[in-house]
Design an enzyme around this catalytic site. Structure first.
Site, PDB file in Angstrom:
ATOM      1  CD  GLU A  41     128.004  12.537  12.327  1.00  0.00           C
ATOM      2  OE1 GLU A  41     127.174  11.837  12.917  1.00  0.00           O
ATOM      3  OE2 GLU A  41     128.919  12.061  11.613  1.00  0.00           O
ATOM      4  CE  LYS A 113     124.630   8.986  12.068  1.00  0.00           C
ATOM      5  NZ  LYS A 113     125.961   9.081  12.744  1.00  0.00           N
ATOM      6  CB  CYS A 150     128.093   9.943   9.501  1.00  0.00           C
ATOM      7  SG  CYS A 150     129.723   9.225   9.848  1.00  0.00           S
TER       8      CYS A 150
END
Length: 264
Positions: A41, A113, A150
């Site tokens: 990321e 995301k 994440c």
């Protein structure tokens, strides 16, 4: 068996420098006969940006950074997955996006995301827009891969959705923030996603002295550890045995035993 390279790197705020770093890691992965490499990321531009112009550095999926990465994928005949801040119609906010390129240098998929990190005194939504759909698993030389970013790791329904959609290998590129107990949580959640879905789960964590812990790790479908990074930049590897997935799912058929009648 197929080998996936996990690039535990530190990015700068200069995307051209990160292209040069990508080339070095991809070359090493090619020499080790990996079929795919994962970058973390925030790979295109480091976040948070000390100059406070992170959002202004955003690019589109057709921008110079993606084009340069496409050239590397084609040159080294390597599948590449990497993070970037993608332009949106709102100049003050970007998408936190992962891009997937095949070994012909073609953009085959991307994922924005969906779960933003508004926790532990961070507020990602201040400069990031939520993605509005989950990733659809895709076929690759290393198996059918799923993808989260994440903080997505803390939402088990995302991994289960992708497992039910055919994922054999779940990837979590991340910038997991340092802190007390954070590695324990990272390790535990990755292993849990692997065991409960009987699939490979690979974490690739950004490393930096200021914010991110590195310590990338990944697990086989039975929870066995595949690799463990240190607090530094390094290239790690995971061997993917698709037959092992089938053997474990046959021995313990959780998807057949799952009470579909009790869930929406």
């Amino acid at each position: 068996m197929d080998k996936i390279a996990v690039a535990q790197t530190t990015s700068s705020g200069n995307w051209r420098e990160n292209i040069e770093k990508a080339k070095q890691y991809i070359k090493k992965a090619t020499e080790e006969e990996a079929v795919m490499i994962i970058f973390p990321e925030y790979f295109m531009n480091y976040y948070p940006d000390a100059e406070h112009n992170y959002t202004k550095k955003a690019q589109s999926l057709h921008g110079e950074f993606v084009q340069a990465m496409k050239m590397l994928a084609k040159e080294f005949k390597m599948w590449i997955i990497f993070g970037m801040n993608e332009q949106t119609v709102d100049e003050t906010k970007n998408y936190n996006t992962m891009v997937i390129l095949n070994d012909l240098g073609e953009l085959v998929s991307d994922y924005k995301k969906t779960h933003l990190f508004n926790a532990y005194k961070w507020n990602e939504s201040m400069n990031t827009l939520k993605g509005d759909c989950l990733f659809t698993p895709i076929k690759t030389p290393a198996g059918v891969i799923g993808l989260g970013i994440c903080y997505d790791l803390r939402f088990p329904e995302l991994a289960r959705y992708e497992a039910l959609s055919g994922a054999q290998v779940m990837l979590y590129p991340a910038a997991w923030v340092k802190g007390e107990g954070k590695f324990m949580q990272w390790e535990t959640l990755l292993r849990a996603r692997a065991i409960e879905n009987e699939m490979y789960v690979l974490g690739c964590c950004h490393y930096s002295k200021e914010h991110y812990m590195g310590r990338s790790t990944g697990f086989a479908p039975d929870g066995t550890r595949l690799y463990l990074g240190e607090e530094k930049e390094e290239l790690l590897y995971a061997q993917i045995d698709k037959e092992q997935i089938q053997n474990i799912r046959t021995a313990n058929p959780v998807f057949e035993n799952r009470r579909r009648d009790l869930y929406d």
